[in-house]
Structures are given as structure tokens and as C-alpha cells.
Design a protein around this motif. Structure first.
Motif, PDB file in Angstrom:
ATOM      1  N   CYS A 141      -6.478   6.400 -32.422  1.00 27.64           N
ATOM      2  CA  CYS A 141      -7.219   6.215 -31.164  1.00 27.64           C
ATOM      3  C   CYS A 141      -7.879   4.841 -31.022  1.00 27.64           C
ATOM      4  N   THR A 142      -8.525   4.342 -32.086  1.00 25.48           N
ATOM      5  CA  THR A 142      -9.263   3.079 -31.940  1.00 25.48           C
ATOM      6  C   THR A 142      -8.305   1.907 -31.670  1.00 25.48           C
ATOM      7  N   PRO A 143      -7.246   1.729 -32.474  1.00 23.70           N
ATOM      8  CA  PRO A 143      -6.307   0.650 -32.141  1.00 23.70           C
ATOM      9  C   PRO A 143      -5.623   0.839 -30.793  1.00 23.70           C
ATOM     10  N   GLY A 166      -9.100  -7.124 -41.403  1.00 22.88           N
ATOM     11  CA  GLY A 166      -9.271  -5.752 -41.916  1.00 22.88           C
ATOM     12  C   GLY A 166      -7.922  -5.080 -42.044  1.00 22.88           C
ATOM     13  N   ARG A 167      -7.712  -4.373 -43.155  1.00 21.62           N
ATOM     14  CA  ARG A 167      -6.404  -3.743 -43.405  1.00 21.62           C
ATOM     15  C   ARG A 167      -6.539  -2.257 -43.673  1.00 21.62           C
ATOM     16  N   SER A 168      -7.510  -1.598 -43.016  1.00 18.15           N
ATOM     17  CA  SER A 168      -7.676  -0.162 -43.256  1.00 18.15           C
ATOM     18  C   SER A 168      -6.535   0.611 -42.596  1.00 18.15           C
ATOM     19  N   ASN A 169      -6.337   1.847 -43.097  1.00 14.71           N
ATOM     20  CA  ASN A 169      -5.276   2.689 -42.534  1.00 14.71           C
ATOM     21  C   ASN A 169      -5.617   3.178 -41.130  1.00 14.71           C
ATOM     22  N   ALA A 189      -5.547 -10.280 -41.957  1.00 10.04           N
ATOM     23  CA  ALA A 189      -6.448 -10.927 -42.915  1.00 10.04           C
ATOM     24  C   ALA A 189      -7.330  -9.852 -43.547  1.00 10.04           C
ATOM     25  N   HIS A 190      -7.823 -10.124 -44.747  1.00 13.70           N
ATOM     26  CA  HIS A 190      -8.631  -9.117 -45.448  1.00 13.70           C
ATOM     27  C   HIS A 190      -9.566  -9.808 -46.426  1.00 13.70           C
ATOM     28  N   SER A 191     -10.196  -9.009 -47.289  1.00 16.74           N
ATOM     29  CA  SER A 191     -11.253  -9.554 -48.147  1.00 16.74           C
ATOM     30  C   SER A 191     -10.742 -10.618 -49.128  1.00 16.74           C
ATOM     31  N   ARG A 192      -9.438 -10.640 -49.416  1.00 19.60           N
ATOM     32  CA  ARG A 192      -8.889 -11.635 -50.348  1.00 19.60           C
ATOM     33  C   ARG A 192      -8.207 -12.797 -49.632  1.00 19.60           C
ATOM     34  N   VAL A 210     -13.939  -4.970 -39.778  1.00 15.43           N
ATOM     35  CA  VAL A 210     -14.354  -5.236 -41.153  1.00 15.43           C
ATOM     36  C   VAL A 210     -15.518  -4.338 -41.589  1.00 15.43           C
ATOM     37  N   GLY A 211     -16.523  -4.230 -40.725  1.00 13.58           N
ATOM     38  CA  GLY A 211     -17.720  -3.477 -41.095  1.00 13.58           C
ATOM     39  C   GLY A 211     -18.780  -4.374 -41.717  1.00 13.58           C
ATOM     40  N   ARG A 212     -18.789  -5.663 -41.321  1.00 13.01           N
ATOM     41  CA  ARG A 212     -19.821  -6.605 -41.774  1.00 13.01           C
ATOM     42  C   ARG A 212     -20.489  -7.223 -40.552  1.00 13.01           C
ATOM     43  N   PRO A 213     -21.800  -6.988 -40.420  1.00 13.55           N
ATOM     44  CA  PRO A 213     -22.483  -7.417 -39.207  1.00 13.55           C
ATOM     45  C   PRO A 213     -22.324  -8.907 -38.912  1.00 13.55           C
ATOM     46  N   ASP A 229     -13.844  -6.713 -30.782  1.00 12.84           N
ATOM     47  CA  ASP A 229     -14.765  -6.428 -31.895  1.00 12.84           C
ATOM     48  C   ASP A 229     -14.839  -4.917 -32.142  1.00 12.84           C
ATOM     49  N   VAL A 230     -14.216  -4.482 -33.241  1.00 16.85           N
ATOM     50  CA  VAL A 230     -14.172  -3.050 -33.551  1.00 16.85           C
ATOM     51  C   VAL A 230     -15.410  -2.618 -34.347  1.00 16.85           C
ATOM     52  N   GLY A 231     -16.035  -3.547 -35.017  1.00 17.58           N
ATOM     53  CA  GLY A 231     -17.144  -3.211 -35.923  1.00 17.58           C
ATOM     54  C   GLY A 231     -18.302  -2.502 -35.249  1.00 17.58           C
ATOM     55  N   ILE A 232     -18.853  -1.542 -35.970  1.00 12.29           N
ATOM     56  CA  ILE A 232     -20.093  -0.890 -35.514  1.00 12.29           C
ATOM     57  C   ILE A 232     -21.039  -0.939 -36.705  1.00 12.29           C
ATOM     58  N   ASN A 233     -22.037  -1.801 -36.630  1.00 10.12           N
ATOM     59  CA  ASN A 233     -22.968  -1.960 -37.759  1.00 10.12           C
ATOM     60  C   ASN A 233     -24.396  -1.769 -37.260  1.00 10.12           C
ATOM     61  N   MET A 269     -13.820   3.514 -25.888  1.00  6.82           N
ATOM     62  CA  MET A 269     -12.375   3.690 -25.724  1.00  6.82           C
ATOM     63  C   MET A 269     -11.800   4.669 -26.744  1.00  6.82           C
ATOM     64  N   THR A 270     -12.471   4.802 -27.897  1.00  5.93           N
ATOM     65  CA  THR A 270     -11.902   5.634 -28.962  1.00  5.93           C
ATOM     66  C   THR A 270     -11.809   7.103 -28.532  1.00  5.93           C
ATOM     67  N   ILE A 271     -12.895   7.657 -28.005  1.00  3.52           N
ATOM     68  CA  ILE A 271     -12.837   9.071 -27.586  1.00  3.52           C
ATOM     69  C   ILE A 271     -11.938   9.213 -26.348  1.00  3.52           C
TER      70      ILE A 271
HETATM   71  P1  NAD Z   1     -12.813  -0.204 -43.941  1.00  2.90           P
HETATM   72  O1  NAD Z   1     -14.049  -0.409 -44.764  1.00  2.90           O
HETATM   73  O2  NAD Z   1     -11.881   0.892 -44.262  1.00  2.90           O
HETATM   74  O3  NAD Z   1     -11.967  -1.561 -43.973  1.00  2.90           O
HETATM   75  C1  NAD Z   1     -12.582  -2.811 -43.875  1.00  2.90           C
HETATM   76  C2  NAD Z   1     -11.558  -3.892 -44.087  1.00  2.90           C
HETATM   77  O4  NAD Z   1     -12.233  -5.147 -43.995  1.00  2.90           O
HETATM   78  C3  NAD Z   1     -10.878  -3.863 -45.445  1.00  2.90           C
HETATM   79  O5  NAD Z   1      -9.496  -3.831 -45.245  1.00  2.90           O
HETATM   80  C4  NAD Z   1     -11.287  -5.156 -46.135  1.00  2.90           C
HETATM   81  O6  NAD Z   1     -10.214  -5.782 -46.800  1.00  2.90           O
HETATM   82  C5  NAD Z   1     -11.749  -6.013 -44.983  1.00  2.90           C
HETATM   83  N1  NAD Z   1     -12.838  -6.894 -45.412  1.00  2.90           N
HETATM   84  C6  NAD Z   1     -13.959  -6.568 -46.081  1.00  2.90           C
HETATM   85  N2  NAD Z   1     -14.710  -7.668 -46.311  1.00  2.90           N
HETATM   86  C7  NAD Z   1     -14.038  -8.701 -45.771  1.00  2.90           C
HETATM   87  C8  NAD Z   1     -14.285 -10.089 -45.682  1.00  2.90           C
HETATM   88  N3  NAD Z   1     -15.378 -10.635 -46.181  1.00  2.90           N
HETATM   89  N4  NAD Z   1     -13.380 -10.851 -45.046  1.00  2.90           N
HETATM   90  C9  NAD Z   1     -12.259 -10.316 -44.514  1.00  2.90           C
HETATM   91  N5  NAD Z   1     -11.977  -9.005 -44.561  1.00  2.90           N
HETATM   92  C10 NAD Z   1     -12.858  -8.211 -45.185  1.00  2.90           C
HETATM   93  O7  NAD Z   1     -13.332  -0.154 -42.437  1.00  2.90           O
HETATM   94  P2  NAD Z   1     -12.667   0.473 -41.091  1.00  2.90           P
HETATM   95  O8  NAD Z   1     -12.690   1.943 -41.176  1.00  2.90           O
HETATM   96  O9  NAD Z   1     -11.410  -0.237 -40.761  1.00  2.90           O
HETATM   97  O10 NAD Z   1     -13.792   0.037 -40.033  1.00  2.90           O
HETATM   98  C11 NAD Z   1     -14.117  -1.322 -39.798  1.00  2.90           C
HETATM   99  C12 NAD Z   1     -15.281  -1.381 -38.834  1.00  2.90           C
HETATM  100  O11 NAD Z   1     -14.880  -0.779 -37.613  1.00  2.90           O
HETATM  101  C13 NAD Z   1     -16.534  -0.604 -39.280  1.00  2.90           C
HETATM  102  O12 NAD Z   1     -17.675  -1.289 -38.804  1.00  2.90           O
HETATM  103  C14 NAD Z   1     -16.414   0.717 -38.559  1.00  2.90           C
HETATM  104  O13 NAD Z   1     -17.668   1.315 -38.312  1.00  2.90           O
HETATM  105  C15 NAD Z   1     -15.776   0.267 -37.259  1.00  2.90           C
HETATM  106  N6  NAD Z   1     -14.998   1.304 -36.576  1.00  2.90           N
HETATM  107  C16 NAD Z   1     -15.240   1.455 -35.254  1.00  2.90           C
HETATM  108  C17 NAD Z   1     -14.528   2.397 -34.525  1.00  2.90           C
HETATM  109  C18 NAD Z   1     -14.784   2.520 -33.064  1.00  2.90           C
HETATM  110  O14 NAD Z   1     -14.564   3.540 -32.479  1.00  2.90           O
HETATM  111  N7  NAD Z   1     -15.226   1.453 -32.412  1.00  2.90           N
HETATM  112  C19 NAD Z   1     -13.591   3.208 -35.155  1.00  2.90           C
HETATM  113  C20 NAD Z   1     -13.331   3.000 -36.521  1.00  2.90           C
HETATM  114  C21 NAD Z   1     -14.057   2.035 -37.230  1.00  2.90           C
END
Ligand code: NAD
Length: 296
Positions: A141-143, A166-169, A189-192, A210-213, A229-233, A269-271
Motif C-alpha cells: 500500500c505505501t509504495p 531504504g531497502r525494506s521489504n 540506496a541504503h545504510s552501506r 529510512v526512519g531517521r528524522p 517522504d515516507v518517513g514518520i518520526n 495514502m497508505t490506508i
Molecule cells: P526499515 O527500518 O525496515 O528500513 C529502513 C531502511 O533504511 C533500511 O533498508 C536501511 O538500510 C536504510 N537506512 C538506515 N539508515 C540509513 C542511512 N543512514 N542511510 C541510508 N539508508 C539508511 O524501515 P521501513 O519499514 O522501510 O520504514 C521507513 C520509514 O517509513 C519509517 O519512518 C516508517 O515509520 C515509515 N513508514 C511510513 C509508512 C506510511 O504509511 N507513510 C509506511 C511504512 C513505513
């Protein structure tokens, strides 16, 4: 440049309207009411809020909502038995198991027990494979919400440079697949990743998950790029709790052409996309034409 603000809240309302229109037609012409079952194990406060919100929005668009709240100690066998029952229930067209699950439950096993045709979160291994090979699937849903906003803003995305951070599933990987499906040149791109700022500076489209404010500053953003911007911090600022994204909204707004705010961007948008996926699943199950513009 001051970026155009992409209003996810308003866009989500238009998606819900489309879903409601289709639900009304399904009732009138086919005597079918789409149904979404949400399973919550335990009492995680954030999950409870999400589940309540999902249930409310499901009924608001005219669909049936079935909530299953299970004790935190629920065994894997009992949870799998409930999923089996929902898989075989013709009134249920979508099944969502709220994540994260308590530690004693195997998330992969549970998700892969859902009938892929009812997997409205798009996390089942079959749906992941279908998406990866460009076949019709249930899309996370989010993507999906991000893709809808990008298509709405740009029309065609063909040939654009996209960088997904970010490379989460659940977000990063499916987002990259969707952008590839729309013919972007995609970098994950990701943490490495070495020299992340330079990688991000190439992008016409940046999706930060990413999940970093506020980790992405404005000087990483190419002039005129679109920033999702997907992050929610949750952070403390000036003695108050505040929600911020993964990008620094103020400085990125100076360089971007368009940007989603947090809150009010990707979140709503997710819901909306969960509802869209449920009506899509219902149409597919009943061999009825799918609504246009609600899938990838
Ligand atoms: P996750 O923790 O599973 O994945 C985070 C990814 O960020 C990892 O793949 C990691 O490699 C990468 N990462 C971490 N530190 C990094 C850095 N310094 N530089 C580059 N990449 C880095 O998180 P997720 O589940 O994918 O969620 C990411 C964010 O999106 C969170 O803030 C979460 O709350 C938010 N989110 C929002 C919604 C929405 O509905 N808007 C839905 C899902 C997730």
C-alpha cells in the motif's frame, strides 16, 4: 525555487471517493459488498490506532470491516487457523495481519499463509514475485500510494532517474520495483551506500524511506526534483512532540520542484491504497472489471 506541496491528504480523499463509487456499483450491479478482515494480535498502542482507523475508513467507503483482536499470547497454530478460516470465507476479499507480530510468532510463516489473492498488503511471497516479474499482483500500500502521487504529478515517469533511500521489504524494495515498472532508472540506496549525498543529487525523483528524522538536507536535492517522504518520526522539539519525515522539509523545499509533507503526504495514502487493494481483490475474485487508476 519553492517546491510545490503534494497534498497527500486531499489525494487520498479522491482515492477513497473512487473506491466508494466502485463499491456502490458492485452493490447495485452485482450484489457484492467487498469485505476487509484485519487481524491484530496483542495491544501495541500504535497498531491499535492503525487498526481502528482502517476499520473506520473501510466502513466509510461502504465496505464490510471484520476486526479480529487476539490475545498477545495467541499461539501460531490458532492464528494460522483463523487465517485459514478467513481464506475460505467468501465474504472476506482482503486479509491484513497487522505488523509487527509478538516475537513468538513467525511473521513470514503467517503472511505466507494468507491466500495471495486476498493479501491486500502485498507482502505474500507470491505477490512479491509477481511484482518483481512485472505481472499482475497485489501491491504494497505505501509504495502504491507514492506511485499514484508521482504519476499524478508527472504523468509519465519514463526515463527519470529515481533514487529510493531504504531497502525494506515493505517500502524500499517494492517502491523500486514499481518505479522500474514505470521505466525509471532506479537506484536503491541504503545504510552501506557510499557517498549517499552524491547518489541522491542525481535523482529526478527521491523517495526517502529510512526512519531517521530529517536526515536528507536540501543540498542533496537536485534543483526541481520531486521528493516523496515516507518517513514518520516522532521527535521532541520546543517541549512538544512533533511528527517529522526523513527529509528536512524546509531546506528541501528550497531545491525541490515538488515535495510531500509529513504529516499529510504519504501517510494518508497508505490506508486509501489498502481500500483500493480490497476493492481490486474483490473485483478479481468475482471476475468483475477492476476500477481504473487504483492499481499499479
Ligand atoms: P526499515 O527500518 O525496515 O528500513 C529502513 C531502511 O533504511 C533500511 O533498508 C536501511 O538500510 C536504510 N537506512 C538506515 N539508515 C540509513 C542511512 N543512514 N542511510 C541510508 N539508508 C539508511 O524501515 P521501513 O519499514 O522501510 O520504514 C521507513 C520509514 O517509513 C519509517 O519512518 C516508517 O515509520 C515509515 N513508514 C511510513 C509508512 C506510511 O504509511 N507513510 C509506511 C511504512 C513505513
Amino acid at each position: 525555487m519553492t517546491a510545490q506541496r503534494i497534498d497527500g491528504k486531499a489525494f487520498a480523499a479522491t482515492v477513497r471517493e473512487k473506491v466508494a463509487g466502485h463499491v456502490a456499483r458492485l452493490k447495485e450491479e452485482n450484489d457484492i459488498i467487498p469485505g476487509l478482515a484485519v487481524v491484530l494480535v496483542g495491544e501495541d498502542p500504535a497498531s491499535q490506532v492503525y487498526v481502528r482507523s482502517k476499520g473506520k475508513q473501510t466502513t466509510e467507503v461502504g465496505m464490510n470491516s471484520y476486526e479480529h483482536k487476539l490475545d498477545v499470547e495467541t499461539s501460531e497454530a490458532d492464528l494460522l487457523a483463523l487465517i485459514d478460516q478467513l481464506n475460505n470465507d467468501a465474504k472476506v476479499h482482503g486479509i491484513l495481519v497487522q505488523l509487527p507480530l509478538p516475537k513468538h510468532l513467525n511473521e513470514n510463516l503467517v503472511i505466507n499463509a494468507i491466500d495471495p489473492a486476498k493479501d491486500v498488503d502485498g507482502f505474500h511471497i507470491s505477490n512479491v514475485g509477481l511484482l518483481g516479474t512485472g505481472q499482475k499482483s497485489m501491491v504494497p500500500c505505501t509504495p502504491l500510494g507514492c506511485l499514484m502521487m508521482l504519476r499524478d504529478h508527472h504523468g509519465s515517469l519514463s526515463g527519470m532517474e529515481a533514487v529510493v533511500i531504504g531497502r525494506s521489504n515493505i517500502v524500499g524494495k517494492p517502491m523500486a520495483q514499481l518505479l522500474l515498472g514505470d521505466s525509471c532508472t532506479v537506484t536503491i540506496a541504503h545504510s552501506r551506500t557510499k557517498d549517499l549525498p552524491e547518489v541522491v543529487r542525481r535523482a529526478d525523483i527521491v523517495v526517502a524511506a529510512v526512519g531517521r528524522p530529517e536526515m536528507v538536507p536540501g543540498d542533496w536535492i537536485k534543483q526541481g526534483a520531486t521528493v516523496i517522504d515516507v518517513g514518520i518520526n516522532r521527535i521532541e522539539r520546543d517541549g512538544k512532540t512533533k511528527l517529522v519525515g526523513d527529509v528536512d522539509f524546509a531546506s528541501c523545499s528550497e531545491s525541490a520542484g515538488a515535495i510531500t509533507p509529513v504529516p499529510g503526504g504519504v501517510g494518508p495514502m497508505t490506508i486509501a491504497c489498502l481500500l483500493a487493494n480490497t476493492v481490486t481483490a474483490c473485483c478479481r475474485a468475482n471476475d468483475v472489471a477492476e476500477p481504473e487508476g487504483l492499481t499499479a
